[in-house]
Design a protein around this motif. Structure first.
Motif, PDB file in Angstrom:
ATOM      1  N   GLU A 124      27.339  27.392  48.892  1.00  0.00           N
ATOM      2  CA  GLU A 124      28.146  28.602  48.766  1.00  0.00           C
ATOM      3  C   GLU A 124      29.468  28.314  48.056  1.00  0.00           C
ATOM      4  N   VAL A 125      30.037  27.155  48.332  1.00  0.00           N
ATOM      5  CA  VAL A 125      31.309  26.791  47.717  1.00  0.00           C
ATOM      6  C   VAL A 125      31.177  26.697  46.203  1.00  0.00           C
ATOM      7  N   VAL A 126      30.033  26.270  45.713  1.00  0.00           N
ATOM      8  CA  VAL A 126      29.804  26.239  44.263  1.00  0.00           C
ATOM      9  C   VAL A 126      30.002  27.630  43.675  1.00  0.00           C
ATOM     10  N   LYS A 127      29.444  28.643  44.339  1.00  0.00           N
ATOM     11  CA  LYS A 127      29.615  30.020  43.868  1.00  0.00           C
ATOM     12  C   LYS A 127      31.075  30.453  44.001  1.00  0.00           C
ATOM     13  N   TYR A 128      31.685  30.117  45.137  1.00  0.00           N
ATOM     14  CA  TYR A 128      33.084  30.512  45.346  1.00  0.00           C
ATOM     15  C   TYR A 128      33.993  29.926  44.271  1.00  0.00           C
ATOM     16  N   ARG A 129      33.747  28.662  43.927  1.00  0.00           N
ATOM     17  CA  ARG A 129      34.580  28.025  42.907  1.00  0.00           C
ATOM     18  C   ARG A 129      34.413  28.723  41.556  1.00  0.00           C
ATOM     19  N   ALA A 130      33.187  29.095  41.228  1.00  0.00           N
ATOM     20  CA  ALA A 130      32.964  29.819  39.974  1.00  0.00           C
ATOM     21  C   ALA A 130      33.687  31.163  39.993  1.00  0.00           C
ATOM     22  N   GLU A 131      33.665  31.839  41.135  1.00  0.00           N
ATOM     23  CA  GLU A 131      34.345  33.126  41.242  1.00  0.00           C
ATOM     24  C   GLU A 131      35.857  32.954  41.144  1.00  0.00           C
ATOM     25  N   ALA A 132      36.392  31.900  41.749  1.00  0.00           N
ATOM     26  CA  ALA A 132      37.836  31.644  41.655  1.00  0.00           C
ATOM     27  C   ALA A 132      38.242  31.418  40.205  1.00  0.00           C
ATOM     28  N   ARG A 133      37.429  30.682  39.462  1.00  0.00           N
ATOM     29  CA  ARG A 133      37.741  30.436  38.049  1.00  0.00           C
ATOM     30  C   ARG A 133      37.624  31.731  37.235  1.00  0.00           C
ATOM     31  N   LEU A 134      36.660  32.582  37.587  1.00  0.00           N
ATOM     32  CA  LEU A 134      36.546  33.870  36.901  1.00  0.00           C
ATOM     33  C   LEU A 134      37.771  34.740  37.165  1.00  0.00           C
ATOM     34  N   LEU A 135      38.213  34.798  38.412  1.00  0.00           N
ATOM     35  CA  LEU A 135      39.379  35.621  38.737  1.00  0.00           C
ATOM     36  C   LEU A 135      40.638  35.076  38.060  1.00  0.00           C
ATOM     37  N   ARG A 136      40.730  33.769  37.949  1.00  0.00           N
ATOM     38  CA  ARG A 136      41.848  33.178  37.209  1.00  0.00           C
ATOM     39  C   ARG A 136      41.764  33.557  35.734  1.00  0.00           C
ATOM     40  N   ALA A 137      40.566  33.504  35.162  1.00  0.00           N
ATOM     41  CA  ALA A 137      40.383  33.901  33.761  1.00  0.00           C
ATOM     42  C   ALA A 137      40.714  35.374  33.564  1.00  0.00           C
ATOM     43  N   LEU A 138      40.348  36.216  34.525  1.00  0.00           N
ATOM     44  CA  LEU A 138      40.663  37.639  34.440  1.00  0.00           C
ATOM     45  C   LEU A 138      42.171  37.852  34.397  1.00  0.00           C
ATOM     46  N   SER A 139      42.899  37.151  35.228  1.00  0.00           N
ATOM     47  CA  SER A 139      44.354  37.285  35.255  1.00  0.00           C
ATOM     48  C   SER A 139      44.971  36.779  33.959  1.00  0.00           C
ATOM     49  N   TYR A 140      44.459  35.662  33.452  1.00  0.00           N
ATOM     50  CA  TYR A 140      44.970  35.175  32.170  1.00  0.00           C
ATOM     51  C   TYR A 140      44.611  36.127  31.028  1.00  0.00           C
ATOM     52  N   TYR A 141      43.462  36.781  31.122  1.00  0.00           N
ATOM     53  CA  TYR A 141      43.106  37.793  30.126  1.00  0.00           C
ATOM     54  C   TYR A 141      44.131  38.919  30.108  1.00  0.00           C
ATOM     55  N   HIS A 142      44.534  39.386  31.286  1.00  0.00           N
ATOM     56  CA  HIS A 142      45.536  40.453  31.330  1.00  0.00           C
ATOM     57  C   HIS A 142      46.896  39.970  30.837  1.00  0.00           C
ATOM     58  N   LEU A 143      47.273  38.751  31.179  1.00  0.00           N
ATOM     59  CA  LEU A 143      48.536  38.212  30.684  1.00  0.00           C
ATOM     60  C   LEU A 143      48.495  38.050  29.164  1.00  0.00           C
ATOM     61  N   MET A 144      47.380  37.572  28.637  1.00  0.00           N
ATOM     62  CA  MET A 144      47.233  37.414  27.189  1.00  0.00           C
ATOM     63  C   MET A 144      47.319  38.761  26.493  1.00  0.00           C
ATOM     64  N   ASP A 145      46.628  39.751  27.026  1.00  0.00           N
ATOM     65  CA  ASP A 145      46.593  41.066  26.396  1.00  0.00           C
ATOM     66  C   ASP A 145      47.947  41.752  26.455  1.00  0.00           C
ATOM     67  N   LEU A 146      48.601  41.724  27.603  1.00  0.00           N
ATOM     68  CA  LEU A 146      49.836  42.480  27.800  1.00  0.00           C
ATOM     69  C   LEU A 146      51.065  41.758  27.254  1.00  0.00           C
ATOM     70  N   PHE A 147      51.137  40.450  27.474  1.00  0.00           N
ATOM     71  CA  PHE A 147      52.362  39.709  27.166  1.00  0.00           C
ATOM     72  C   PHE A 147      52.215  38.710  26.019  1.00  0.00           C
ATOM     73  N   GLY A 148      50.989  38.368  25.661  1.00  0.00           N
ATOM     74  CA  GLY A 148      50.783  37.474  24.533  1.00  0.00           C
ATOM     75  C   GLY A 148      51.000  36.004  24.832  1.00  0.00           C
ATOM     76  N   LYS A 149      51.482  35.681  26.015  1.00  0.00           N
ATOM     77  CA  LYS A 149      51.711  34.285  26.396  1.00  0.00           C
ATOM     78  C   LYS A 149      51.865  34.227  27.907  1.00  0.00           C
ATOM     79  N   ALA A 150      51.782  33.022  28.454  1.00  0.00           N
ATOM     80  CA  ALA A 150      51.907  32.854  29.905  1.00  0.00           C
ATOM     81  C   ALA A 150      52.091  31.382  30.217  1.00  0.00           C
ATOM     82  N   PRO A 151      52.646  31.059  31.392  1.00  0.00           N
ATOM     83  CA  PRO A 151      52.667  29.662  31.812  1.00  0.00           C
ATOM     84  C   PRO A 151      51.254  29.206  32.138  1.00  0.00           C
ATOM     85  N   MET A 152      50.846  28.072  31.615  1.00  0.00           N
ATOM     86  CA  MET A 152      49.492  27.563  31.829  1.00  0.00           C
ATOM     87  C   MET A 152      49.486  26.597  33.002  1.00  0.00           C
ATOM     88  N   VAL A 153      48.795  26.976  34.067  1.00  0.00           N
ATOM     89  CA  VAL A 153      48.712  26.149  35.271  1.00  0.00           C
ATOM     90  C   VAL A 153      47.260  26.096  35.716  1.00  0.00           C
TER      91      VAL A 153
END
Length: 534
Positions: free
Chosen positions: A160-189
């Motif tokens: 189950e953790v394998v799936k959870y980790r993939a979902e966590a990375r997707l949600l992180r990518a989603l947030s970076y997508y919004h930061l990229m679209d709205l602000f054009g840059k972001a702190p990379m962590v």
């Protein structure tokens, strides 16, 4: 049953505590300073399920003490709820919506296109998206193979953790997508960076694009198949959707044409099992997690009137839709007066429903009687049309569990958008699709809406697609992005009501294609630079 994130708010605090030292863009402190992620916490193997729920919770909740609370010091609950602020920045800034109460922090500047780096809604979006990244990083740190071995986690939970980790990375990518679209840059962590004595570097759009793309491609095999996960959790189709979105907008983001790639991922979604809801309005009702929209909505922001009480996008939209003259709240499953005419329609959206073909189009929920389409005074709530797109009633007519905080999920991604993206990418010259299929997709949407006018290949132009996207997807947090992609957001070749703080609209400068990096974020991270023009 919806994913009850609110009952997991203790995890929300734990995750918030763990992210304090890695966001470095706001003064972030948990409300309960005794809550820490100890090894004792992980003695219960369900801790991993609880912790991933905390990552999801940041998209719905702002704090643990009810809808007025905020777990991020410096962010107000009303100006930092993820979906609400996303809606404001993508829709209120464009040609579809007016917010009557301009004393609400930040709204006046956003809807009049006069924002600055001090705007609280910009501060809220940048901070909340950064918090989402931090939640995901925290989960990934706590679920490494090394830590699972140390804690002697069972094989069943490891799977189950394998799936959870993939979902966590997707949600992180989603947030970076919004930061990229709205602000054009972001702190990379990422989870591999130090937790202390570390100032994140700045990532520009090209780097963010590459990171988002590589992450989503890498996790695909570990995600659940489309429609096979619990409601509210991400699956392969959600990953494909983000990829299709970044490819459709790639010329804006990185100056490269990736319409062929967009078509590829639209095809994957279209063949993955999702189907259009039988009724357009099912997508925006209190039971959109169980009615026919369950097959259309690819990824929702979950809302529940009991368990996830918050001032998120659907609570704002449904209460705000109630007209000052009509007091039609009972039609929408909220109190009769609602919020007294908080939201109205700019005439440019209303004009897209002119003509007899739209008289019975189910996407046309405008209320026009005793009203004028023109808004000369934003404070006059009797000016401008209102609409009834979103509802806190079920498809069977039952009222939601609360008459202020609604049960209606916000459809962040749905299949109708996939069909329109496919059509646009084909018209723009992408390979792997066909004009015939593009026309079929558009006509499927018109058919579903009871619109009698089908289109043919000659009618499928870019101008038509932009208008049809507005008719199908209005108030779903897409419009600013669409206008930018079509070259109609900045400048003066397309002006709308109150654009540039003029009642009939005026040109706005080109640098407004991205928002400024908020001052508090730059003050706490010297690696962040301001976008040109601000």
């Amino acid at each position: 049953m919806k994913m009850k994130l609110f009952k997991l708010t203790s995890i929300f605090v734990f995750a918030m505590f763990s992210m304090v030292s890695c966001t470095k863009d706001l003064n972030i402190t948990p409300n309960d300073d005794q809550s820490v992620l100890s090894e004792e916490f992980f003695e219960n193997e369900n801790a991993y399920r609880d912790l991933i729920a905390g990552v999801y919770a940041n998209f719905a909740l702002t704090g643990i003490d009810g809808p007025e609370s905020s777990n991020i010091q410096g962010l107000d609950a009303g100006t930092s709820q993820y979906g609400r602020v996303l809606l404001y920045l993508q829709t209120l800034s464009a040609d579809q919506m007016v917010w009557s109460y301009e004393n609400d922090p930040g709204t006046r500047e956003i809807q009049r296109n006069i924002w600055t780096a001090q705007n609280p809604l910009l501060i809220g979006m940048f901070g909340r998206a950064s918090a989402s990244v931090a939640f995901a990083n925290n989960f990934l740190r706590e679920s490494t193979e090394e830590k699972l071995n140390q804690r002697n986690i069972s094989d069943e939970i490891r799977n189950e953790v394998v799936k959870y980790r993939a979902e966590a990375r997707l949600l992180r990518a989603l947030s970076y997508y919004h930061l990229m679209d709205l602000f054009g840059k972001a702190p990379m962590v990422t989870e591999n960076d130090p937790l202390t004595n570390y100032t994140p570097p700045q990532a520009e759009r090209a780097e963010l694009f590459s990171f988002i793309e590589s992450e989503l491609l890498d996790i695909e095999a570990d995600l659940a198949n489309p429609l096979q996960n619990e409601h509210g959790r991400a699956d392969k189709a959600a990953a494909w959707m983000i990829l299709a979105k970044i490819y459709l907008n790639a010329e804006v983001y990185i100056g490269e044409n990736k319409y062929t790639e967009c078509i590829t991922y639209c095809n994957k979604i279209a063949s993955g099992g999702h189907m259009l809801a039988t009724d357009y309005l099912h997508n925006f009702m209190a039971d959109n997690d169980t009615n026919s929209a369950r097959n259309e909505i690819i990824f929702p922001l979950v809302s529940d009137g009991v368990y996830t009480q918050n001032y998120g996008p659907t609570t704002v939209l449904i209460n705000g839709q109630v007209g000052s003259l009509e007091e039609n709240g009972e039609n929408l499953g909220v109190g009769a007066p609602g919020w007294g005419g908080a939201i109205r329609v700019r005439r440019e959206l209303a004009n897209l429903f002119n003509g007899s073909a739209f008289n019975n189009d189910t996407r046309n929920t405008l209320i026009t009687a005793d009203r004028d389409a023109i808004i000369t005074d934003i404070a006059d709530k009797d000016q401008g049309y209102v609409l009834e797109k979103y509802s806190n009633k079920t498809s069977d007519g039952e009222i939601g569990s609360d008459q202020t905080f609604v049960d209606t999920d916000f459809p962040l991604f749905r299949l109708a958008d996939v069909y329109l993206m496919y059509a646009e990418a084909v018209v723009r010259g992408g390979s792997g699709g066909s004009m015939a299929q593009a026309v079929d997709y558009v006509n499927m949407l018109r058919n579903r809406a009871n619109n009698p006018e089908a289109i043919d290949e000659t009618g499928l132009t870019l101008d038509f697609i932009l208008d049809e996207r507005a008719r199908e997807l209005h108030w779903e947090a897409h419009r600013r992005q669409d206008l930018i992609r079509f070259g109609k957001f900045v400048g003066g070749n397309y002006n709308w009501t109150w654009k540039g703080n003029a009642s009939n609209g005026i040109s706005i400068p080109n640098h407004f294609n991205v928002y400024p990096i908020p001052n508090p974020s730059r003050a706490s991270n010297p690696n962040l630079t301001q976008n040109p023009g601000y």
